[in-house]
Design an enzyme around this catalytic site. Structure first.
Site, PDB file in Angstrom:
ATOM      1  N   ASP A 149       0.787  -1.197  -0.028  1.00  0.00           N
ATOM      2  CA  ASP A 149      -0.382   0.175  -0.411  1.00  0.00           C
ATOM      3  C   ASP A 149       0.913   1.091  -0.125  1.00  0.00           C
ATOM      4  OD1 ASP A 149      -1.553   1.985   0.346  1.00  0.00           O
ATOM      5  OD2 ASP A 149      -2.797   0.907   2.005  1.00  0.00           O
TER       6      ASP A 149
ATOM      7  N   SER B 137      -0.875  14.007 -14.961  1.00  0.00           N
ATOM      8  CA  SER B 137      -2.561  13.911 -15.313  1.00  0.00           C
ATOM      9  C   SER B 137      -2.776  15.055 -15.703  1.00  0.00           C
ATOM     10  CB  SER B 137      -3.499  13.837 -14.248  1.00  0.00           C
ATOM     11  OG  SER B 137      -4.917  14.081 -14.470  1.00  0.00           O
TER      12      SER B 137
ATOM     13  N   TYR C 107      -7.284  16.335  -5.165  1.00  0.00           N
ATOM     14  CA  TYR C 107      -6.915  15.192  -6.504  1.00  0.00           C
ATOM     15  C   TYR C 107      -5.809  16.020  -7.075  1.00  0.00           C
ATOM     16  CZ  TYR C 107      -6.097  12.398 -10.520  1.00  0.00           C
ATOM     17  OH  TYR C 107      -5.276  11.350 -11.730  1.00  0.00           O
TER      18      TYR C 107
ATOM     19  N   LYS D 136      -1.914  16.148  -8.149  1.00  0.00           N
ATOM     20  CA  LYS D 136      -1.157  15.941  -9.878  1.00  0.00           C
ATOM     21  C   LYS D 136      -0.629  17.505 -10.089  1.00  0.00           C
ATOM     22  CE  LYS D 136      -2.804  11.775 -10.534  1.00  0.00           C
ATOM     23  NZ  LYS D 136      -1.519  10.693 -10.352  1.00  0.00           N
TER      24      LYS D 136
END
Length: 260
Positions: free
Chosen positions: A66, A146, A164, A168
């Protein structure tokens, strides 16, 4: 595209149980790389092995990790060094998307989950990989970023991106910081930020739909052009095919006619 010089060398791919990670592991094994997939779902990675030829399956190794857990990262990379002699290629692919807006109540734990995975996962995996990459004549680190790491998307019909996008943006800065640190340390390690547009992966299944009609989301998603995971894996193979004196610092790949 030839990546023959990487054949027999060791590649580590995080988030290897599905999507881009799975597709990358398959392509690496096809090209003769000893490929170590890291993910929480070992059973899903074992399914990848079944899709490979007998020769390719011998190259694939699934290890539980993880990447939001620093202790697990340290342990698994130490094991990789002991068993395989270290890392030549690292693909930091593991990532999660936010379930809540940043101003939502009780969003703190969700934001921490995203930062621990998308930011500290990249930092910690790279740090541990570099310990053995220092000894290599050539190595390559690829951060799966991304297009959201370069411009803030705003689509009213879409579920929350939350933190998010910020995570990025951080990857964009991390990639450049790594490049500069490798130069200062005189390390022969390439680093590339690979920024895809929309890719059809499981990550969209985890997005917040609590405030949005799921049917409207499905309808909207059906109108979006998507890349396939293999498109990204092929781009990674291309990056490894570049000659030792060529560094692609940023590669953006979008589906045709993507509007955001």
């Amino acid at each position: 595209m030839s990546i023959s010089r990487w054949s027999g060398r060791v590649a580590v791919v995080t988030g290897a149980s599905a999507g881009i990670g799975e597709a990358t592991c398959i392509e690496f094994c096809k090209h003769g790389l000893i490929t170590i997939g890291l993910a929480r779902r070992v059973e899903k990675m074992e399914e990848i092995r079944k899709s490979l030829s007998p020769e390719q399956s011998k190259l694939f190794h699934a290890m539980k990790c993880d990447v939001s857990n620093e202790a697990e990262i340290v342990q698994v990379f130490a094991e990789i060094e002991k068993k395989f002699g270290g890392v030549d290629v690292l693909v930091n692919n593991a990532g999660v998307i936010a379930k809540y807006n940043m101003i939502d109540e009780n969003s703190a734990s969700d934001m921490k989950r995203v930062i621990d995975t998308n930011v500290f996962g990249v930092i910690n995996c790279t740090r541990e990989a570099v310990k053995t990459m220092r000894k290599k004549n050539e190595a390559h680190v690829i951060h799966i970023n991304s297009v959201a790491g370069h411009s803030m998307p705003f689509i009213a019909e879409f579920p929350a991106f939350g933190i998010y996008t910020a995570s990025k943006y951080a990857v964009t800065a991390i990639a450049e910081q790594h490049r500069q640190e490798f130069i200062k340390e005189k390390l022969n390690i390439k680093v590339t930020s690979l920024s895809p547009g929309a890719v059809a992966t499981e990550i969209f299944d985890t997005m917040n739909t609590e405030k949005t009609d799921p049917e409207k989301i499905k309808e909207f998603m059906a109108k979006i052009p998507f890349l396939a995971s293999k498109d990204i894996a092929d781009s990674i193979v291309f990056l490894l095919s570049t000659p030792p004196n060529v560094l692609i610092t940023e590669l953006t790949i979008r589906p045709m006619n993507e509007a955001f």
